[in-house]
Design a protein around this motif. Structure first.
Motif, PDB file in Angstrom:
ATOM      1  N   LEU A 184     -14.755 -25.505  -0.721  1.00 53.51           N
ATOM      2  CA  LEU A 184     -13.633 -25.845   0.149  1.00 53.51           C
ATOM      3  C   LEU A 184     -12.262 -25.401  -0.388  1.00 53.51           C
ATOM      4  CD1 LEU A 184     -13.319 -27.296   2.771  1.00 53.51           C
ATOM      5  CD2 LEU A 184     -13.301 -29.445   1.552  1.00 53.51           C
ATOM      6  N   LEU A 185     -12.051 -25.656  -1.676  1.00 51.62           N
ATOM      7  CA  LEU A 185     -10.731 -25.379  -2.248  1.00 51.62           C
ATOM      8  C   LEU A 185     -10.533 -23.897  -2.543  1.00 51.62           C
ATOM      9  CD1 LEU A 185      -8.332 -27.159  -3.476  1.00 51.62           C
ATOM     10  CD2 LEU A 185      -9.438 -26.820  -5.676  1.00 51.62           C
ATOM     11  N   TRP A 204     -14.550 -20.916   4.596  1.00 60.40           N
ATOM     12  CA  TRP A 204     -13.778 -22.139   4.380  1.00 60.40           C
ATOM     13  C   TRP A 204     -13.895 -23.069   5.606  1.00 60.40           C
ATOM     14  CZ3 TRP A 204      -9.710 -23.444   7.633  1.00 60.40           C
ATOM     15  CH2 TRP A 204      -9.187 -24.728   7.365  1.00 60.40           C
ATOM     16  N   ARG A 256     -15.193 -26.795   5.801  1.00 60.95           N
ATOM     17  CA  ARG A 256     -14.255 -27.867   6.169  1.00 60.95           C
ATOM     18  C   ARG A 256     -14.859 -28.714   7.295  1.00 60.95           C
ATOM     19  NH1 ARG A 256      -8.795 -29.653   4.370  1.00 60.95           N
ATOM     20  NH2 ARG A 256      -8.442 -31.285   5.869  1.00 60.95           N
ATOM     21  N   ALA A 275     -10.310 -31.370  -7.816  1.00 59.11           N
ATOM     22  CA  ALA A 275      -9.112 -31.603  -6.980  1.00 59.11           C
ATOM     23  C   ALA A 275      -8.784 -33.081  -6.905  1.00 59.11           C
ATOM     24  CB  ALA A 275      -9.358 -31.063  -5.566  1.00 59.11           C
ATOM     25  N   GLY A 276      -9.777 -33.917  -7.183  1.00 61.55           N
ATOM     26  CA  GLY A 276      -9.635 -35.315  -6.809  1.00 61.55           C
ATOM     27  C   GLY A 276      -9.305 -36.306  -7.900  1.00 61.55           C
ATOM     28  N   THR A 285      -4.639 -35.135  -9.962  1.00 63.76           N
ATOM     29  CA  THR A 285      -3.519 -35.304  -9.029  1.00 63.76           C
ATOM     30  C   THR A 285      -3.153 -36.789  -8.898  1.00 63.76           C
ATOM     31  OG1 THR A 285      -5.305 -35.097  -7.431  1.00 63.76           O
ATOM     32  CG2 THR A 285      -3.708 -33.297  -7.503  1.00 63.76           C
ATOM     33  N   THR A 302       2.268 -24.286  -4.118  1.00 64.86           N
ATOM     34  CA  THR A 302       1.045 -23.613  -3.687  1.00 64.86           C
ATOM     35  C   THR A 302       1.451 -22.234  -3.185  1.00 64.86           C
ATOM     36  OG1 THR A 302      -0.991 -23.765  -2.419  1.00 64.86           O
ATOM     37  CG2 THR A 302       0.961 -24.630  -1.334  1.00 64.86           C
ATOM     38  N   ARG A 313       0.428 -18.623  -0.449  1.00 65.79           N
ATOM     39  CA  ARG A 313      -0.368 -17.940   0.559  1.00 65.79           C
ATOM     40  C   ARG A 313      -0.023 -16.455   0.483  1.00 65.79           C
ATOM     41  NH1 ARG A 313      -2.354 -22.348   0.583  1.00 65.79           N
ATOM     42  NH2 ARG A 313      -2.888 -23.637   2.396  1.00 65.79           N
ATOM     43  N   PRO A 316       3.454 -33.780   0.019  1.00 68.93           N
ATOM     44  CA  PRO A 316       2.726 -33.736  -1.255  1.00 68.93           C
ATOM     45  C   PRO A 316       1.255 -33.363  -1.083  1.00 68.93           C
ATOM     46  CG  PRO A 316       3.152 -36.010  -0.596  1.00 68.93           C
ATOM     47  CD  PRO A 316       3.922 -35.134   0.349  1.00 68.93           C
ATOM     48  N   PHE A 317       0.715 -33.552   0.129  1.00 68.66           N
ATOM     49  CA  PHE A 317      -0.696 -33.239   0.360  1.00 68.66           C
ATOM     50  C   PHE A 317      -0.869 -31.917   1.112  1.00 68.66           C
ATOM     51  CE2 PHE A 317      -0.688 -37.873  -0.219  1.00 68.66           C
ATOM     52  CZ  PHE A 317      -1.704 -38.018  -1.150  1.00 68.66           C
ATOM     53  N   GLY A 318       0.181 -31.101   1.143  1.00 74.66           N
ATOM     54  CA  GLY A 318       0.090 -29.822   1.845  1.00 74.66           C
ATOM     55  C   GLY A 318       0.261 -30.029   3.338  1.00 74.66           C
ATOM     56  N   ARG A 326      -5.302 -26.855   6.223  1.00 77.85           N
ATOM     57  CA  ARG A 326      -5.816 -27.047   4.863  1.00 77.85           C
ATOM     58  C   ARG A 326      -5.194 -28.268   4.180  1.00 77.85           C
ATOM     59  NH1 ARG A 326      -8.205 -21.767   2.195  1.00 77.85           N
ATOM     60  NH2 ARG A 326      -9.276 -23.460   1.126  1.00 77.85           N
ATOM     61  N   CYS A 361      -4.732 -31.650   2.462  1.00 74.98           N
ATOM     62  CA  CYS A 361      -5.671 -32.249   1.502  1.00 74.98           C
ATOM     63  C   CYS A 361      -6.718 -33.113   2.214  1.00 74.98           C
ATOM     64  CB  CYS A 361      -4.892 -33.111   0.511  1.00 74.98           C
ATOM     65  SG  CYS A 361      -5.950 -34.015  -0.616  1.00 74.98           S
ATOM     66  N   PHE A 407      -8.500 -40.904   0.705  1.00 69.72           N
ATOM     67  CA  PHE A 407      -9.201 -41.331  -0.500  1.00 69.72           C
ATOM     68  C   PHE A 407      -8.166 -41.626  -1.597  1.00 69.72           C
ATOM     69  CE2 PHE A 407     -11.370 -40.660  -4.484  1.00 69.72           C
ATOM     70  CZ  PHE A 407     -12.714 -40.896  -4.280  1.00 69.72           C
TER      71      PHE A 407
HETATM   72  C1  HEM Z   1      -2.236 -37.737  -5.117  1.00 73.36           C
HETATM   73  C2  HEM Z   1      -3.363 -37.092  -4.997  1.00 73.36           C
HETATM   74  C3  HEM Z   1      -3.523 -35.724  -4.376  1.00 73.36           C
HETATM   75  C4  HEM Z   1      -2.583 -34.760  -4.097  1.00 73.36           C
HETATM   76  C5  HEM Z   1      -1.091 -34.816  -4.352  1.00 73.36           C
HETATM   77  C6  HEM Z   1      -3.290 -33.645  -3.500  1.00 73.36           C
HETATM   78  C7  HEM Z   1      -2.682 -32.483  -3.059  1.00 73.36           C
HETATM   79  C8  HEM Z   1      -3.340 -31.478  -2.362  1.00 73.36           C
HETATM   80  C9  HEM Z   1      -2.688 -30.344  -1.762  1.00 73.36           C
HETATM   81  C10 HEM Z   1      -1.197 -30.041  -1.801  1.00 73.36           C
HETATM   82  C11 HEM Z   1      -3.658 -29.598  -1.160  1.00 73.36           C
HETATM   83  C12 HEM Z   1      -3.434 -28.343  -0.334  1.00 73.36           C
HETATM   84  C13 HEM Z   1      -3.305 -27.099  -1.169  1.00 73.36           C
HETATM   85  C14 HEM Z   1      -3.024 -25.871  -0.313  1.00 73.36           C
HETATM   86  O1  HEM Z   1      -3.071 -25.916   0.902  1.00 73.36           O
HETATM   87  O2  HEM Z   1      -2.729 -24.838  -0.905  1.00 73.36           O
HETATM   88  C15 HEM Z   1      -4.927 -30.244  -1.416  1.00 73.36           C
HETATM   89  C16 HEM Z   1      -6.160 -29.759  -1.004  1.00 73.36           C
HETATM   90  C17 HEM Z   1      -7.360 -30.360  -1.334  1.00 73.36           C
HETATM   91  N1  HEM Z   1      -7.552 -31.572  -1.945  1.00 73.36           N
HETATM   92 FE1  HEM Z   1      -6.093 -32.799  -2.572  1.00 73.36          FE
HETATM   93  N2  HEM Z   1      -4.628 -33.949  -3.447  1.00 73.36           N
HETATM   94  C18 HEM Z   1      -4.821 -35.204  -3.957  1.00 73.36           C
HETATM   95  C19 HEM Z   1      -6.004 -35.900  -4.053  1.00 73.36           C
HETATM   96  C20 HEM Z   1      -7.239 -35.413  -3.682  1.00 73.36           C
HETATM   97  C21 HEM Z   1      -8.473 -36.146  -3.760  1.00 73.36           C
HETATM   98  C22 HEM Z   1      -8.604 -37.590  -4.229  1.00 73.36           C
HETATM   99  C23 HEM Z   1      -9.487 -35.297  -3.359  1.00 73.36           C
HETATM  100  C24 HEM Z   1     -10.962 -35.538  -3.247  1.00 73.36           C
HETATM  101  C25 HEM Z   1     -11.568 -36.663  -3.502  1.00 73.36           C
HETATM  102  C26 HEM Z   1      -8.855 -34.022  -3.024  1.00 73.36           C
HETATM  103  C27 HEM Z   1      -9.511 -32.911  -2.575  1.00 73.36           C
HETATM  104  C28 HEM Z   1      -8.903 -31.793  -2.068  1.00 73.36           C
HETATM  105  C29 HEM Z   1      -9.629 -30.658  -1.530  1.00 73.36           C
HETATM  106  C30 HEM Z   1     -11.153 -30.484  -1.491  1.00 73.36           C
HETATM  107  C31 HEM Z   1      -8.669 -29.760  -1.052  1.00 73.36           C
HETATM  108  C32 HEM Z   1      -8.911 -28.427  -0.361  1.00 73.36           C
HETATM  109  C33 HEM Z   1      -8.915 -28.650   1.137  1.00 73.36           C
HETATM  110  C34 HEM Z   1      -9.033 -27.374   1.945  1.00 73.36           C
HETATM  111  O3  HEM Z   1      -8.536 -26.341   1.531  1.00 73.36           O
HETATM  112  O4  HEM Z   1      -9.612 -27.468   3.037  1.00 73.36           O
HETATM  113  N3  HEM Z   1      -7.503 -34.150  -3.219  1.00 73.36           N
HETATM  114  N4  HEM Z   1      -4.707 -31.402  -2.135  1.00 73.36           N
END
Ligand code: HEM
Length: 453
Positions: free
Chosen positions: A88-89, A96, A100, A264-265, A268, A331, A333, A392-394, A398, A400, A405
């Motif tokens: 996924l990441l 992808w 997803r 990823a999980g 962060t 991040t 692109r 912060p989560f994008g 895509r 997060c 969680f």
């Molecule tokens: C404070 C905690 C977290 C932050 C700040 C965070 C931040 C991010 C960001 C910014 C992205 C997007 C990156 C991009 O588009 O270039 C991302 C993607 C992702 N994160 Fe998180 N994340 C966190 C926690 C988690 C947790 C707990 C998990 C899993 C249990 C997780 C799994 C993923 C995955 C698998 C992706 C890829 C998703 C995709 O591309 O479809 N993250 N995260």
């Protein structure tokens, strides 16, 4: 009209290369200030023509409105996939999207409901461990390391509810750390790749990856053989089937997705909590307000989302900490075709650096951006935050997948940590950021810890 954004002279980029490698944040901030522009062109490492931006409109365009024209850079895909696998990441495009669609339902709030009590249990065990440490005279914790252990355990228990041994967990933890180090060295010292191969470093990275695959393979095989059903993320991964074929993932795919969820999980979330506790120590009046909320709430032994929802101010505090210290600070692109947004031409093949840290600290978007003020996220103020001024989560498709969680575990951890203990920054603790893949405290975060009376 096109290309009207300022460009950093190539000679300057080359001159600043060591500063960029050491800590790029001050350099990017200075460049934005000097150029008087939210977006500028630069030859990254003196070679690759790129754009760096903290302009929310451009970012929304790239991540969301025209996302189909953008893939992640090789660094986020191929380089990371070498150690974590393709999942996924680390993939783009059709593969992808397929992954997803397959995995997304497992992260829906309804599905996560069953994990809340599990997370709570892991946090409570961690609280007991800290309590025992205090009783045996260990009254100082290095929070970064300690909270990474906690969040790693939460991810592992959410994936493998039947439990993972400490030894297995160590193998996975080591491989995730090693993958990060390997990718960062690849970025910061690209010309020394031959040296890493020659001195055996590269072999060590690959060995850590292979060890984690062997461990995960054994755990997955055991689960496949088991007749029991488990309400955890692994069962979700094993039971999901592709819409077109009706088949599930093969072992290579499953192992990659597990390792990616681990990678990823956990760090962060650990960083977000570490920085939150630091900021609370610096702002006693905010800490007091948080404690009032926490003391007024009694979480049951098996809490659900409805209980977590009572901790609104706690959520505001963590939101604001992630504004000041976004765990994913940047991040990127890469444009698949020529594109244009607000007169800025983005050329085919050009990399766009999406400077999350810069957006979160922009004077154009935030009043007094360096001040820590959780009231920015109060229900009435939150509505006025412009699109992509806080992400912060994008964003876009895509976004997060682990956002819900992460919120659940962060609020639970914050609640129990603050309810149980008093944390104060250790004397002499130096504070600075270390922008690796995530934004860590450069010198760690030692805190004195005592029981709350
Ligand atoms: C404070 C905690 C977290 C932050 C700040 C965070 C931040 C991010 C960001 C910014 C992205 C997007 C990156 C991009 O588009 O270039 C991302 C993607 C992702 N994160 Fe998180 N994340 C966190 C926690 C988690 C947790 C707990 C998990 C899993 C249990 C997780 C799994 C993923 C995955 C698998 C992706 C890829 C998703 C995709 O591309 O479809 N993250 N995260």
């Amino acid at each position: 009209m096109s290309n009207q954004i300022p460009q950093v002279p190539r000679i300057k980029t080359i001159r600043n290369i060591f500063q960029f490698i050491n800590n790029p944040i001050p350099l990017i901030n200075e460049t934005i200030e000097e150029m008087g522009s939210q977006t500028y062109r630069v030859h990254l490492s003196g070679i690759n023509r790129s754009i760096m931006t903290q302009d929310p409109e451009i970012i929304q365009h790239v991540l969301q409105k025209n996302h189909k024209n953008y893939y992640k850079s090789k660094l986020q895909t191929k380089s990371l996939a070498k150690y974590a696998g393709y999942g996924l990441l680390t993939t783009d495009g059709e593969y992808w999207l397929k992954q997803r669609r397959l995995i997304q339902p497992g992260f829906h709030k309804k599905k996560l409901q069953s994990l809340v009590a599990t997370m709570n249990q892991v946090v409570l065990e961690h609280i007991s461990k800290i309590r025992n440490d205090i009783q045996s005279g260990n009254t100082q914790v290095e929070l970064t390391t300690d909270l990474v252990k906690l969040t790693l355990k939460i991810v592992s228990t959410s994936l493998f509810s039947s439990g993972m041994t400490e030894e297995d967990l160590k193998v996975i933890g080591d491989s995730v750390i090693t993958a990060q180090v390997a990718v960062i060295k690849g970025v910061r010292q690209p010309l020394l790749k031959w040296w890493r191969v020659f001195n055996g470093e590269e072999k060590t990275y690959l060995k850590a990856r292979d060890n984690s695959r062997v461990t995960l393979n054994r755990l997955v095989e055991d689960r496949r053989k088991s007749k029991e059903s488990f309400d955890d993320l692994l069962d979700m991964l094993l039971n999901s089937t592709y819409e077109d074929t009706g088949e599930g993932m093969n072992n290579t795919q499953i192992l990659a997705e597990i390792l990616i969820i681990f990678a990823a999980g956990h760090e962060t979330t650990a960083n977000a909590l570490t920085w939150s506790l630091y900021l609370l120590d610096k702002h006693p009046e905010i800490k007091e307000k948080l404690l009032q909320e926490i003391d007024a709430v009694d979480l049951p032994e098996n809490p659900g989302f409805e209980h977590i929802g009572q901790l609104g101010y706690t959520r505001q505090v963590i939101s604001e900490a992630m504004r000041v210290y976004p765990p994913a600070w940047i991040t990127d692109r890469v444009a698949l075709e020529d594109d244009e947004i607000n007169g800025v031409k983005i050329n085919k093949g050009e990399l766009v650096g999406i400077y999350i840290y810069g957006v979160h600290h922009s004077k154009l978007l935030w009043d007094n951006p360096e001040a820590f003020d959780p009231d920015r996220f109060s229900p009435e103020n939150k509505k006025n935050i412009p699109s992509y001024a806080y992400f912060p989560f994008g964003g876009g498709p895509r976004l997060c997948i682990g956002q819900q969680f992460a919120w659940t575990e962060m609020i639970l951890a914050m609640y129990h940590l603050m309810k149980s203990f008093e944390f104060t920054l250790a004397e002499g603790q130096q504070i600075d950021v270390e922008p690796l893949i995530t934004l860590r405290p450069k010198y760690g975060m030692k805190m004195n810890v005592s029981e709350r009376i």
